[in-house]
Design an enzyme around this catalytic site. Structure first.
Site, PDB file in Angstrom:
ATOM      1  N   CYS A 162     -49.503  64.851  27.811  1.00 51.07           N
ATOM      2  CA  CYS A 162     -50.758  65.410  27.313  1.00 51.07           C
ATOM      3  C   CYS A 162     -50.618  66.835  26.795  1.00 51.07           C
ATOM      4  O   CYS A 162     -51.601  67.461  26.398  1.00 51.07           O
ATOM      5  CB  CYS A 162     -51.816  65.343  28.409  1.00 51.07           C
ATOM      6  SG  CYS A 162     -52.062  63.649  28.990  1.00 51.07           S
ATOM      7  N   HIS A 302     -57.319  73.175  29.544  1.00 54.59           N
ATOM      8  CA  HIS A 302     -56.872  71.771  29.589  1.00 54.59           C
ATOM      9  C   HIS A 302     -57.920  70.941  30.322  1.00 54.59           C
ATOM     10  O   HIS A 302     -58.338  69.892  29.840  1.00 54.59           O
ATOM     11  CB  HIS A 302     -55.518  71.682  30.280  1.00 54.59           C
ATOM     12  CG  HIS A 302     -54.956  70.297  30.338  1.00 54.59           C
ATOM     13  ND1 HIS A 302     -54.652  69.573  29.207  1.00 54.59           N
ATOM     14  CD2 HIS A 302     -54.658  69.490  31.395  1.00 54.59           C
ATOM     15  CE1 HIS A 302     -54.186  68.384  29.552  1.00 54.59           C
ATOM     16  NE2 HIS A 302     -54.180  68.312  30.878  1.00 54.59           N
ATOM     17  N   GLU A 313     -55.430  74.984  37.264  1.00 51.92           N
ATOM     18  CA  GLU A 313     -55.572  75.767  36.033  1.00 51.92           C
ATOM     19  C   GLU A 313     -56.373  77.040  36.278  1.00 51.92           C
ATOM     20  O   GLU A 313     -56.039  78.110  35.748  1.00 51.92           O
ATOM     21  CB  GLU A 313     -56.220  74.938  34.934  1.00 51.92           C
ATOM     22  CG  GLU A 313     -56.269  75.670  33.599  1.00 51.92           C
ATOM     23  CD  GLU A 313     -56.672  74.802  32.425  1.00 51.92           C
ATOM     24  OE1 GLU A 313     -56.512  75.241  31.276  1.00 51.92           O
ATOM     25  OE2 GLU A 313     -57.157  73.668  32.660  1.00 51.92           O
ATOM     26  N   LYS A 334     -62.938  68.575  26.926  1.00 49.59           N
ATOM     27  CA  LYS A 334     -62.827  67.217  27.472  1.00 49.59           C
ATOM     28  C   LYS A 334     -64.081  66.782  28.217  1.00 49.59           C
ATOM     29  O   LYS A 334     -64.253  65.589  28.491  1.00 49.59           O
ATOM     30  CB  LYS A 334     -61.603  67.108  28.385  1.00 49.59           C
ATOM     31  CG  LYS A 334     -60.279  67.233  27.644  1.00 49.59           C
ATOM     32  CD  LYS A 334     -59.097  67.091  28.597  1.00 49.59           C
ATOM     33  CE  LYS A 334     -57.778  67.333  27.898  1.00 49.59           C
ATOM     34  NZ  LYS A 334     -57.562  68.742  27.516  1.00 49.59           N
ATOM     35  N   HIS A 339     -60.479  62.629  27.819  1.00 45.51           N
ATOM     36  CA  HIS A 339     -59.093  63.088  27.699  1.00 45.51           C
ATOM     37  C   HIS A 339     -58.376  62.249  26.642  1.00 45.51           C
ATOM     38  O   HIS A 339     -58.035  61.093  26.884  1.00 45.51           O
ATOM     39  CB  HIS A 339     -58.397  62.977  29.050  1.00 45.51           C
ATOM     40  CG  HIS A 339     -57.076  63.669  29.117  1.00 45.51           C
ATOM     41  ND1 HIS A 339     -56.451  64.207  28.003  1.00 45.51           N
ATOM     42  CD2 HIS A 339     -56.234  63.914  30.169  1.00 45.51           C
ATOM     43  CE1 HIS A 339     -55.306  64.746  28.362  1.00 45.51           C
ATOM     44  NE2 HIS A 339     -55.158  64.589  29.665  1.00 45.51           N
ATOM     45  N   PHE A 398     -48.190  65.109  32.285  1.00 38.22           N
ATOM     46  CA  PHE A 398     -47.415  64.467  33.344  1.00 38.22           C
ATOM     47  C   PHE A 398     -45.941  64.850  33.203  1.00 38.22           C
ATOM     48  O   PHE A 398     -45.409  64.993  32.100  1.00 38.22           O
ATOM     49  CB  PHE A 398     -47.530  62.948  33.231  1.00 38.22           C
ATOM     50  CG  PHE A 398     -48.769  62.363  33.872  1.00 38.22           C
ATOM     51  CD1 PHE A 398     -49.719  63.166  34.476  1.00 38.22           C
ATOM     52  CD2 PHE A 398     -48.973  60.991  33.854  1.00 38.22           C
ATOM     53  CE1 PHE A 398     -50.846  62.616  35.073  1.00 38.22           C
ATOM     54  CE2 PHE A 398     -50.101  60.437  34.444  1.00 38.22           C
ATOM     55  CZ  PHE A 398     -51.030  61.238  35.046  1.00 38.22           C
TER      56      PHE A 398
END
Length: 413
Positions: A162, A302, A313, A334, A339, A398
């Site tokens: 991502c 994010h 974050e 998002k 996402h 990931f």
């Protein structure tokens, strides 16, 4: 060192199939998340997603060509076409050997793979399509864009989960800055809303199961969040050296001034609670841009709407920005798009360019009761006007891939 500017943008998203629709709906705080219509979800734990609706590939590419393209390639080509059109590039006048493509996908053509797997099971190996492999491999979006526009220069398909969009933009920035290319088409594309992807993420308890309230399911930083919402789409930018853009009289939309990347080296899917890996990427981006924390006016987070991710974050932002962290507005696209996986960074960069141009910060919707561990200014529920010059966009993936890009409102200094 060359300055690197943005001269074109394109988006395919759950909020619309062009930049202006996407942006206007973001600013209004509208959700693109709804019940899934293209799959039978009767046995699925999760029945909602940020799907791209009313996307007519046959009209864009012709029925014959559309059949040869996985959906992630269709999205990438459509967004790239928008970006090229806005850029005003005269493809007959450029040096094609100095034009590149950096476009990635996290999962590639998974729907094509699943379709052909079914064919193998039901009809045997002799009926498997010979185009399966070229349709499904994640580099094909970059390859097809390169073929369409005769981009003969550096072509790269980053697969950093991502984090892809930011990785593509950042590495393209470095390439142009070093004088190796004049133009790079950069971003990401994803079309992974399939039965198997949905089931896997749901069984990992990563997804929100707020099936009865799809528009309220993605809620970054909110105490009642219960996971992220899968989405799809593409976000593509035209990056160009300033000298090349000026030489052809291009309209310049914004400037890329910093990029940082790091690895958590920690876990396959989880992030460190202290956000140390993300913090390293942000610090590197600031260093590259020769900025201090006080110079940043807005952060595009994010912020996927998972407990550990949002907290990590937030901790990273505090590490990097110190007391400035409480001054800087943080927005989470998002919350409205879901996402978009490998497409997120590209689409969120487009939104950040629009923010810097128009002085408007899109809201983080569904933020009703903030998680006590998430105590920054997340621009809750309503867009905000502000004086904006410099913004940072974060993307994490990931495997511990972290990337941050810094964009600036263009100023002809």
């Amino acid at each position: 060192m060359e300055r690197v500017v943005i001269t074109g943008m394109g988006v395919i998203s759950p909020l619309g199939h062009d930049v202006e629709t996407f942006w206007s709906r973001l600013v209004r705080g509208e959700s693109g998340i709804a019940h899934i219509e293209h799959l039978d979800t009767s046995r699925q734990k999760v029945q909602i997603a940020g799907a791209v609706k009313e996307f007519d590939a046959n009209a864009l590419f012709g029925a014959k060509e559309a059949r040869r393209l996985d959906r992630f390639c269709q999205f990438a080509l459509a967004a790239a076409d928008q970006a090229i059109s806005q850029s005003g590039l005269d493809l007959d006048q450029i040096d094609h050997e100095r034009m590149g493509v950096y476009v990635g996908s996290g999962i590639g053509g998974i729907q094509t793979l699943m379709n052909q797997s079914g064919t193998l099971s039901s009809r045997g190996p002799e009926r498997v399509s010979p185009t399966l492999v070229p349709m499904m491999i994640p580099n094909m979006a970059a390859a097809l864009i390169s073929i369409k526009y005769k981009a003969l220069g550096s072509t790269l398909a980053p697969v950093t989960a991502c984090s892809i969009g930011n990785t593509a933009i950042g590495e393209a920035f470095f390439n142009i800055q070093a004088g190796r290319s004049d133009i790079i088409i950069a971003g990401g594309s994803e079309a992974a809303l399939t039965d198997i992807s949905l089931a896997s993420f749901a069984n990992a308890t990563a997804l929100s199961s707020r099936n009865e309230e799809p528009g309220r399911a993605s809620r970054p930083f909110d105490a009642d969040r219960d996971g992220f919402v899968m989405a799809e789409g593409a976000g593509i930018l035209i990056l160009e050296s300033l000298s090349h853009a000026l030489s052809r009289g291009a309209v310049i939309l914004g400037e890329v001034i910093g990029y940082g990347a790091s690895s958590d080296a920690y876990h396959m899917v989880a992030t460190p609670e202290d956000g140390s890996g993300a913090a390293r990427a942000m610090k590197l981006a600031l260093t590259e841009a020769k900025l201090t924390p006080a110079d940043v006016d807005v952060i595009s987070a994010h912020a996927t709407s998972t407990v550990i991710g949002d907290r990590s974050e937030t901790a990273a932002i505090k590490q990097v920005f110190g007391e400035e962290a409480y001054r800087i507005p943080v927005t989470a696209n998002k919350s409205m798009t879901g996402h978009m996986l490998g497409a997120s960074g590209g689409a969120e960069a487009v939104a950040l360019v629009k923010s810097l141009q128009e002085g408007i910060i899109p809201p983080t919707i569904n933020l009703d009761h903030a998680d006590p561990a998430c105590d920054l200014d997340y621009v809750p529920n309503e867009a905000r006007s502000a004086k904006l010059r410099i913004g940072m966009s974060n993307s994490f993936g990931f495997g511990g891939h972290n990337s941050a890009v810094i964009l600036k409102r263009y100023e002809n200094e």
